[in-house]
Design an enzyme around this catalytic site. Structure first.
Site, PDB file in Angstrom:
ATOM      1  CE  LYS A  66      -3.883   1.865   2.786  1.00 41.80           C
ATOM      2  NZ  LYS A  66      -4.639   1.647   4.037  1.00 41.80           N
TER       3      LYS A  66
ATOM      4  CB  SER B   4      -8.053   3.222   3.144  1.00 45.08           C
ATOM      5  OG  SER B   4      -7.164   2.616   4.061  1.00 45.08           O
TER       6      SER B   4
ATOM      7  CB  SER C 265      -8.106   0.417   6.060  1.00 41.57           C
ATOM      8  OG  SER C 265      -8.840   1.616   6.079  1.00 41.57           O
TER       9      SER C 265
END
Lengths: 490, 495
Positions: free
Chosen positions: A77, A152, A176
């Site tokens: 990420k 996310s 997330s």
């Protein structure tokens, strides 16, 4: 090889059928073919090459000593710092920012020989539940590109679901990792707070953030967790207690285990398809030898508002360093105040600004007691209720998300977006380990089963999830093949 | 309204108003590394931004790790200032934007400081002053800015240097117990002395490792309610503190006399103007939005730790002064001067231990040595001569081997390069002339060569005798025993 696992790839590496560089190249082309979903922000070519060579040397020198992740490609990420690789946290304000250091968790994976291939798209500063808050555009769900992958860590979930990499890294502040894992039909594990170092993770909410893996198989997630976990002197909130070996726990089954179903998590608001899938998962767990009972976490309804005071309060301070003075995006204005206002005004997206303002307000003189202090008290209550539940049961099982992946653009009102995380964020407030594993489909879209354990019982959580996975086919179910790179017509 | 009062003097204002002063002192700690990272805390002289790392630069993703020595130094200070050390403490974030603050917040302590409720006692003009210490807490220093232009808001450009960012900084908040600028000054002198004695701070006001802000208000004598307070910053010397506070007393007193309100504001002392100027009014006061630092666990300060630090506390200035008076018969005045700097007190004790009488040792240290140390910017300990060399020199005088003036010349000559005073005296034949016959010949010659001075002395001018003694010293290039020469001259001229 479609949707290979860590074990598959490790075996062919050891048989000499392939090399880390070849695997990385294959992952890269698989990721490129996902361009229509936009899960990747950039490739780490130079680092990939270096790391593949390092892994190849380790495998050549002593294949037995090289761990299970050696030579395995992965994606991470865009909030994890690696020296020399642009890291932007999905935000315009960090565009062009290249960290001069590598974070601990990712550094440990590099030391284990894993080969990073790409940096994945995410909501700006990890704030969001749909990946629509990325400054670089939304991500499509491999199961239906017109739908969101969750957030996310949407990009990290999507690339694993699509089979382009066997695992990826995400971060979980209020769900997330688990919520996008649920939406994309993969395993997503958030470790106990303090189990994995946060050093090098661009902070959203320091007391809630944890780094964790996405994988198709629980055992792969466990390998990644094991490689990253453990005390880090650079993170004072990382626990000095020893990490319980996970390997020994996996495969032991759940015979005799007591599992609790939090009544409040099965309340109205659950989509019927989600309820059905999760209830059949409960029945299967019982068949596997666990006893299931209902437990109560009465403060659950207060969790959302508690979270939306604490997380924004922390982020309002954490994001203050994004001021255009030392790095990243900068708007030059004659006065300092105008430079700050323009840099941050243009650099941050609307959701980030909303949370900075919420947090700033909650911490303001005169409001602190009414909001922040009260929220901390409720947070303690929530944690205590979990503790009491764990006096009766070994772990909790429940849905990860009350809903399945929704169409892009459907939830434009922030509150309805915040409600997506209502079943995951209490786990962060209490600092517990939690995992989402696929447990069925609802209207053709994946549903996630969440397993929650007591603090530092990460191995137990993985064990329950693994037992469930071993008895079910859901983790094998691939997303429907896209008719073209752009996804299937809706 | 009395118009004349607009020009009241400080004394007149003080006769009507009582100043209420509280001081906040920031002291950089003499730790090896910064507060939350491994960079050196000794940043002076490094090229700009070279003494930095991702942590003190506040880059995204970094985390602070507490410097335990800084905690120990703060506890040491708190104990020296008679503070309580609570078992539980924590760090908080103090939020504000400024280019010298890389994270956009300073890690400081808000409602649970490392210590509280202490006091510092001292005497000013014979009056005992006991100033409460509200708290001593720990935080991190900011970077420094240089502006092309006077102040940031008007600067064409500014450059940031983060070498200082993250240096451990201790804040010592005093109660508003001080009632004059002299008391404020003395409080600072004593506080600085303590910090230097216990080895936590180097006490350098010019370089800003020891900094002071003052809060000051006035109230009519006899009133108990406090007036509106003004914060004064930018005072870089003890003298500046005293002048700035006296200036404020006069400024506020005149406003009050005219019935005008005092604005609650921050003012800066401008040395060149000898005045304070307004910097920020209350409406623009920051809301720092303090909240607990989530990146650092709360601090637990155990009783064992506190007692270990207490046991390791060195002798404090007040205790040392009392001991020197008691054990060596020094006057309170001499003891205060000798103890002003820890190094001087140490030199004194070493001289006495080497056999130099206490009063003699004190006189040398307060006189010639102090002058040379100041002029050469080299304290005795770091001079070539050193304490042992000085002891040898003084003992030559005490034993009558050399005259006092020869000793002073030798001190000056040997102070920096060093050397064995006895050997120099022997090699150059500097030994004192104390042979009776030789001195008598000398005195006869002086009388013969200075008839005018002799006549003056005989005419009743006592000072003329000094001219004759001086003549004798000159003739022997300072080697004559001045006391013996004086005695002989008196004898001869009395006849």
């Amino acid at each position: 090889m479609s949707r290979p696992t860590v074990a598959d790839l490790g075996a062919s590496l050891r048989r000499g059928e392939t090399s880390p560089a070849e695997l990385a190249a294959a992952s890269r082309s698989a990721l490129e073919s996902l361009a229509g979903l936009h899960p990747v922000l950039r490739y780490t070519d130079e680092l990939t090459e270096r790391q593949a060579a390092r892994a190849a040397r380790s495998l050549a020198e002593s294949p037995e000593k090289a761990g299970p992740l050696c030579g395995i490609p992965f994606a991470y990420k865009d909030v994890l710092c690696v020296e020399g690789v642009e890291t932007t946290a999905g935000s315009r304000i960090l565009q062009g920012y290249i960290p001069p250091y590598t974070g601990t968790a990712l550094g440990r994976l590099l030391d284990a020989g894993a080969v990073p291939v790409a940096v994945t798209n995410c909501d700006e500063f990890a704030m969001g539940s749909s990946n629509e808050n990325s400054a670089f555009g939304p991500v499509g769900n491999p199961w239906d590109p017109s739908r969101v992958p969750g957030g996310s860590s949407g990009g990290s979930a999507a690339v694993v679901a699509a089979g382009a990499v066997p695992f990826s890294l995400g971060t979980d502040t209020g769900g997330s990792i688990r919520q996008p894992a649920s939406f994309c039909g993969v395993a997503g594990f958030k470790p106990t707070y303090g189990r994995v170092s946060r050093y090098g993770l661009i902070a959203f909410a320091s007391s809630l953030d944890q780094i964790g893996p996405f994988a198709r198989q629980v055992e792969d997630a466990a390998h990644v967790f094991t490689a990253m976990a453990g005390h880090d002197p650079r993170d004072s909130t990382s626990s000095p207690t020893e990490v319980e070996p996970v390997d020994e726990q996996l495969g032991r089954g759940i015979e005799g285990m007591r599992l609790g179903i939090p009544r409040e998590y099965m309340a109205e608001g659950l989509e019927p398809g989600v309820r059905t899938a999760v209830e059949s998962a409960f029945a299967l767990l019982e068949k596997l030898g666990a006893t299931l009972e209902e437990v109560s976490l009465p403060s659950t309804p207060a969790a959302l508002s508690t979270y939306y005071i604490i997380a924004p309060a922390e982020c309002s301070a954490n994001l203050a360093r994004m001021d255009g003075v030392r790095f990243g995006f900068h708007v030059d204005r004659p006065s300092l105040t105008d430079s700050y206002l323009e840099t941050r005004g243009q650099g941050f997206g609307p959701e980030v600004k909303r949370r900075i303002m919420l947090g700033t307000y909650a911490l303001s003189s005169g409001y602190y007691d009414a909001y922040y202090r009260k929220a901390q008290k409720v947070r303690t209550l929530i944690a205590e209720e979990f503790d009491r539940a764990f006096e009766k049961v070994d772990a909790l099982v429940c849905p990860t998300s009350p809903i399945v992946a929704f169409p892009k653009g459907e939830r434009s009102d922030p509150l309805s977006m915040y409600l997506c995380d209502v079943l995951t964020l209490p786990v962060n407030l209490a600092g517990l380990p939690g995992i989402s594993v696929p447990c069925g489909l609802s209207e053709g879209l994946p549903v996630g089963l969440q397993v929650i354990g007591p603090r530092f019982q990460d191995a137990r959580v993985l064990r329950v999830a693994h037992a469930y996975q071993a008895a079910t086919p859901w983790h094998e179910a691939p997303p429907p093949p896209p008719p073209g790179a752009a996804g299937r017509p809706s | 309204m009395i118009t004349a009062s607009a020009v009241s003097t400080l004394e007149q204002i003080l006769s009507r108003y009582e100043p209420v002063i509280g001081l906040e002192v920031h002291g950089q700690l003499l730790t090896r590394s910064k507060m939350f990272c491994g960079c050196s805390a000794d940043y002076i002289g490094s090229p700009p931004n070279s003494n930095t790392c991702p942590v003190c630069l506040g880059l995204p993703g970094v985390l602070p790790v507490m410097n335990r020595v800084a905690v120990e130094y703060t506890v040491r200070t708190a104990l020296a200032l008679n503070c309580e050390i609570p078992e539980h403490s924590k760090f908080d974030r103090k939020n504000y934007f400024y280019p010298d603050l890389p994270k956009g917040y300073q890690i400081s302590q808000w409602d649970m400081p490392l210590s509280r409720n202490g006091h510092l006692s001292f005497t000013v003009d014979g009056e005992e002053v006991r100033c409460g210490i509200t708290r001593v807490h720990l935080e991190e220093d900011t970077g420094t800015l240089q502006h092309a232009g006077d102040i940031l808001q008007q600067a064409r450009s500014s450059v940031v240097d983060l070498n200082r960012a993250g240096v451990p900084l201790m804040e010592i908040v005093g109660e508003p117990d001080l009632r004059s600028a002299e008391q404020a000054r003395e409080y600072l002198v004593r506080l600085r002395q303590i910090l230097v004695y216990i080895g936590v701070n180097d006490g350098n006001l010019e370089q800003g490792s020891f900094r002071c802000d003052a809060n000051i208000s006035l109230r009519r004598r006899g009133e108990t309610e406090l007036g509106v307070k003004v914060e004064v910053k930018n005072m870089n010397s003890f003298r500046a503190v005293q002048r700035a506070l006296d200036f404020e007393i006069v400024r506020q007193g005149r406003l009050l006399d005219q019935g005008q309100p005092i604005a609650q504001e921050t003012r800066g002392w401008v040395e060149a103007k000898g005045a304070t100027i307004s910097q920020r009014s209350k409406e623009y006061a920051h809301d720092y939005r303090y909240f607990p630092e989530p990146d650092l666990p709360p601090l637990q300060i155990g009783v064992d730790f506190v007692e270990r630090v207490r046991a390791g506390l060195p002798e404090l200035p007040q205790q040392l002064m009392e001991r020197l008076q008691r054990d060596h018969g020094l006057s309170a005045y001499d003891a205060a001067i000798i103890c002003a700097e820890r190094e001087d007190a140490r030199a004194f004790e070493e001289l006495v231990a080497a056999g130099v009488p206490a009063k003699t040792a004190a006189n040398w240290l307060m006189g010639e040595v102090a002058r040379l140390s100041r002029e050469s910017r080299t304290p005795l300990q770091r001079s070539g001569l050193g304490v042992a060399g000085l002891a040898a020199l003084v003992k030559l005088v005490e034993g009558g081997s050399i005259s006092g003036s020869t000793a002073k010349e030798l001190l000056e000559e040997l102070y920096l390069p060093g050397g064995d005073p006895a050997a120099v005296v022997r090699d150059r034949g500097l030994a004192q002339v104390s042979d009776q016959a030789e001195l008598e010949r000398l005195v006869d010659a002086v009388i013969a060569e200075n008839p005018a001075a002799v006549a003056d002395f005989r005419g009743g001018k006592e000072q003329a005798l000094q001219r004759l003694v001086g003549g004798g010293m000159k003739a022997t290039r300072g080697r004559a025993d001045a006391r013996a020469v004086t005695g002989l001259l008196r004898d001869r001229l009395a006849r």
